[in-house]
Design a protein around this motif. Structure first.
Motif, PDB file in Angstrom:
ATOM      1  N   SER A   9       0.840  -1.208   0.000  1.00 10.51           N
ATOM      2  CA  SER A   9       0.000   0.000   0.000  1.00 10.51           C
ATOM      3  C   SER A   9       0.873   1.254   0.000  1.00 10.51           C
ATOM      4  O   SER A   9       1.694   1.466   0.894  1.00 10.51           O
ATOM      5  CB  SER A   9      -0.887  -0.007   1.249  1.00 10.51           C
ATOM      6  N   SER A  10       0.670   2.087  -1.024  1.00  3.25           N
ATOM      7  CA  SER A  10       1.521   3.273  -1.111  1.00  3.25           C
ATOM      8  C   SER A  10       1.136   4.328  -0.070  1.00  3.25           C
ATOM      9  O   SER A  10       1.983   5.086   0.386  1.00  3.25           O
ATOM     10  CB  SER A  10       1.520   3.847  -2.524  1.00  3.25           C
ATOM     11  N   ALA A  11      -0.127   4.363   0.331  1.00  2.67           N
ATOM     12  CA  ALA A  11      -0.511   5.322   1.372  1.00  2.67           C
ATOM     13  C   ALA A  11       0.105   4.900   2.717  1.00  2.67           C
ATOM     14  O   ALA A  11       0.530   5.754   3.510  1.00  2.67           O
ATOM     15  CB  ALA A  11      -2.023   5.430   1.454  1.00  2.67           C
ATOM     16  N   ARG A  14       3.765   5.871   2.723  1.00  4.61           N
ATOM     17  CA  ARG A  14       3.991   7.288   3.096  1.00  4.61           C
ATOM     18  C   ARG A  14       4.148   7.423   4.606  1.00  4.61           C
ATOM     19  O   ARG A  14       5.046   8.104   5.087  1.00  4.61           O
ATOM     20  CB  ARG A  14       2.783   8.149   2.683  1.00  4.61           C
ATOM     21  N   LEU A  33      -4.764  -6.711   1.725  1.00  2.00           N
ATOM     22  CA  LEU A  33      -5.786  -6.110   0.853  1.00  2.00           C
ATOM     23  C   LEU A  33      -6.408  -7.093  -0.141  1.00  2.00           C
ATOM     24  O   LEU A  33      -7.379  -6.737  -0.829  1.00  2.00           O
ATOM     25  CB  LEU A  33      -5.205  -4.918   0.103  1.00  2.00           C
ATOM     26  N   GLN A  40      -9.406  -5.444   4.608  1.00  2.00           N
ATOM     27  CA  GLN A  40      -9.836  -4.056   4.906  1.00  2.00           C
ATOM     28  C   GLN A  40     -11.361  -3.948   4.979  1.00  2.00           C
ATOM     29  O   GLN A  40     -11.891  -3.000   5.547  1.00  2.00           O
ATOM     30  CB  GLN A  40      -9.256  -3.079   3.854  1.00  2.00           C
ATOM     31  N   ALA A  52     -12.604   1.645   5.137  1.00  2.00           N
ATOM     32  CA  ALA A  52     -12.068   0.359   4.664  1.00  2.00           C
ATOM     33  C   ALA A  52     -10.812   0.545   3.812  1.00  2.00           C
ATOM     34  O   ALA A  52     -10.667  -0.078   2.756  1.00  2.00           O
ATOM     35  CB  ALA A  52     -13.139  -0.436   3.909  1.00  2.00           C
ATOM     36  N   VAL A  54      -6.349   1.248   4.145  1.00  2.00           N
ATOM     37  CA  VAL A  54      -5.157   1.443   4.977  1.00  2.00           C
ATOM     38  C   VAL A  54      -4.427   2.678   4.442  1.00  2.00           C
ATOM     39  O   VAL A  54      -4.565   3.006   3.249  1.00  2.00           O
ATOM     40  CB  VAL A  54      -4.216   0.199   4.952  1.00  2.00           C
ATOM     41  N   PRO A  55      -3.703   3.386   5.291  1.00  2.00           N
ATOM     42  CA  PRO A  55      -3.343   3.051   6.662  1.00  2.00           C
ATOM     43  C   PRO A  55      -4.325   3.612   7.679  1.00  2.00           C
ATOM     44  O   PRO A  55      -5.176   4.431   7.351  1.00  2.00           O
ATOM     45  CB  PRO A  55      -2.001   3.778   6.808  1.00  2.00           C
ATOM     46  N   SER A  67      -3.628   9.146   5.178  1.00  2.00           N
ATOM     47  CA  SER A  67      -2.178   9.243   5.383  1.00  2.00           C
ATOM     48  C   SER A  67      -1.676  10.681   5.551  1.00  2.00           C
ATOM     49  O   SER A  67      -0.809  10.941   6.385  1.00  2.00           O
ATOM     50  CB  SER A  67      -1.450   8.556   4.224  1.00  2.00           C
ATOM     51  N   LEU A  68      -2.234  11.627   4.799  1.00  4.07           N
ATOM     52  CA  LEU A  68      -1.715  12.993   4.924  1.00  4.07           C
ATOM     53  C   LEU A  68      -2.104  13.624   6.259  1.00  4.07           C
ATOM     54  O   LEU A  68      -1.313  14.366   6.855  1.00  4.07           O
ATOM     55  CB  LEU A  68      -2.147  13.866   3.731  1.00  4.07           C
ATOM     56  N   HIS A 106      -3.217   9.150  -7.126  1.00  4.44           N
ATOM     57  CA  HIS A 106      -3.352   7.881  -6.410  1.00  4.44           C
ATOM     58  C   HIS A 106      -4.792   7.355  -6.313  1.00  4.44           C
ATOM     59  O   HIS A 106      -5.037   6.173  -6.594  1.00  4.44           O
ATOM     60  CB  HIS A 106      -2.705   8.002  -5.018  1.00  4.44           C
ATOM     61  N   ASN A 110      -6.359   3.294  -7.496  1.00  3.33           N
ATOM     62  CA  ASN A 110      -6.407   2.474  -6.296  1.00  3.33           C
ATOM     63  C   ASN A 110      -7.090   1.134  -6.611  1.00  3.33           C
ATOM     64  O   ASN A 110      -7.850   1.022  -7.571  1.00  3.33           O
ATOM     65  CB  ASN A 110      -7.209   3.257  -5.248  1.00  3.33           C
ATOM     66  N   LEU A 111      -6.811   0.149  -5.763  1.00  2.00           N
ATOM     67  CA  LEU A 111      -7.325  -1.208  -5.977  1.00  2.00           C
ATOM     68  C   LEU A 111      -8.843  -1.228  -6.203  1.00  2.00           C
ATOM     69  O   LEU A 111      -9.340  -1.818  -7.166  1.00  2.00           O
ATOM     70  CB  LEU A 111      -6.957  -2.056  -4.749  1.00  2.00           C
ATOM     71  N   ARG A 112      -9.595  -0.546  -5.329  1.00  2.00           N
ATOM     72  CA  ARG A 112     -11.057  -0.654  -5.443  1.00  2.00           C
ATOM     73  C   ARG A 112     -11.582   0.030  -6.701  1.00  2.00           C
ATOM     74  O   ARG A 112     -12.594  -0.377  -7.263  1.00  2.00           O
ATOM     75  CB  ARG A 112     -11.746  -0.126  -4.185  1.00  2.00           C
TER      76      ARG A 112
HETATM   77  N1  LIG Z   1      -6.461   8.882   0.748  1.00  2.00           N
HETATM   78  C1  LIG Z   1      -6.193   7.702   1.507  1.00  2.00           C
HETATM   79  C2  LIG Z   1      -5.987   6.558   0.541  1.00  2.00           C
HETATM   80  C3  LIG Z   1      -5.892   5.248   1.263  1.00  2.00           C
HETATM   81  C4  LIG Z   1      -5.909   4.120   0.250  1.00  2.00           C
HETATM   82  O1  LIG Z   1      -6.383   4.276  -0.873  1.00  2.00           O
HETATM   83  N2  LIG Z   1      -5.380   2.960   0.642  1.00  2.00           N
HETATM   84  C5  LIG Z   1      -5.362   1.841  -0.264  1.00  2.00           C
HETATM   85  C6  LIG Z   1      -3.989   1.206  -0.294  1.00  2.00           C
HETATM   86  S1  LIG Z   1      -2.774   2.315  -0.885  1.00  2.00           S
HETATM   87  C7  LIG Z   1      -6.363   0.805   0.188  1.00  2.00           C
HETATM   88  O2  LIG Z   1      -6.526   0.575   1.374  1.00  2.00           O
HETATM   89  N3  LIG Z   1      -7.042   0.163  -0.772  1.00  2.00           N
HETATM   90  C8  LIG Z   1      -7.992  -0.831  -0.465  1.00  2.00           C
HETATM   91  C9  LIG Z   1      -9.031  -0.963  -1.537  1.00  2.00           C
HETATM   92  O3  LIG Z   1      -8.929  -0.296  -2.572  1.00  2.00           O
HETATM   93  O4  LIG Z   1      -9.947  -1.757  -1.309  1.00  2.00           O
HETATM   94  C10 LIG Z   1      -4.929   7.914   2.360  1.00  2.00           C
HETATM   95  O5  LIG Z   1      -4.088   8.710   1.943  1.00  2.00           O
HETATM   96  O6  LIG Z   1      -4.804   7.292   3.427  1.00  2.00           O
END
Ligand SMILES: N[C@@H](CCC(=O)N[C@@H](CS)C(=O)NCC(=O)O)C(=O)O
Length: 214
Positions: A9-11, A14, A33, A40, A52, A54-55, A67-68, A106, A110-112
């Motif tokens: 997970s890139s978030a 970070r 994931l 999640q 749902a 991470v993080p 994350s930010l 990003h 994203n995966l979803r």
């Molecule tokens: N804007 C959110 C983005 C979080 C996010 O998109 N996390 C992704 C992994 S990088 C995730 O959990 N994806 C799960 C999914 O798409 O079901 C942040 O910066 O924390």
């Protein structure tokens, strides 16, 4: 401190970088994931992060998501070394670079989102990869120009120390590689990545170094 994270997970990446730059120790709780359709989405994790995603970070009995927001919390709570410049105008520039990645690039690869394109819009794997590359290229073309005009000869996106902008850039470059983006078009971003990866805080946060790496 406990970080709910997934190695790829890139978030999460970070936040791992920010924690390392601050020299903060933390426990990792893996949220896989993909396993079982995605941990999640489990009711237990959705109590931690109703989005749902991470993080999530647990600190002082409270849970933080996004994350930010987590990184800015860490920066305010544990100020050294700072991850944002002291001048308001400089801070706005750094945040604009970080948000370019975190808000414009990003989320739409994203995966979803990619899963939704495949399942509900009947796009093939190739289509979704082209989709991701398109948005990454669009964002990186702008970011390359922004860092050249802001950073000139400096080693990082803005100035001579890593900031929130570098923290967002490095994981996104990892995603770009996974999607086969041609990074030779972004020599400055590539150079900044090398400066970042020479620091243990960045190198130790890399996906392949995480306990849950596959
Ligand atoms: N804007 C959110 C983005 C979080 C996010 O998109 N996390 C992704 C992994 S990088 C995730 O959990 N994806 C799960 C999914 O798409 O079901 C942040 O910066 O924390």
């Amino acid at each position: 401190m406990k970080l709910y994270t997934f190695f790829r997970s890139s978030a999460s990446y970070r936040v791992r970088i920010a924690l390392n730059l601050k020299g903060l120790s933390y426990e990792q709780a893996t949220v896989h994931l993909r396993r079982g359709g995605g941990e999640q989405l489990s009711p237990a994790y959705c109590k931690i992060n109703p989005q749902a995603l991470v993080p999530a970070l647990e600190d002082g009995g409270r849970i933080f998501t996004q994350s930010l927001a987590i990184i800015e919390y860490l920066d305010e709570r544990y100020p050294q070394p700072p991850l944002l410049p002291s001048d308001a105008a400089d801070r706005a520039i750094v945040r604009s670079m970080a948000l370019l990645v975190a808000c414009e690039v990003h989320p739409i690869q994203n995966l979803r989102v990619l899963n939704h394109l495949k399942s509900d819009h009947k796009q093939s794997d190739d289509d979704t990869i082209r989709w991701a590359r398109h948005w990454i290229d669009l964002g990186f073309s702008a970011l390359e120009r922004m860092v050249i005009s802001a950073s000139k000869q400096t080693k990082f996106c803005f100035g001579d120390t890593p900031t929130l902008a570098d923290i967002c850039l490095v994981p996104q470059l990892g995603n770009a590689r996974r999607f086969g983006v041609d990074l030779s078009r972004y020599p400055k971003l590539f150079e900044i990545e090398a400066s970042c990866m020479s620091l243990p805080a960045f190198a130790d946060a890399a996906p392949e170094k995480q306990p849950d790496a596959e």
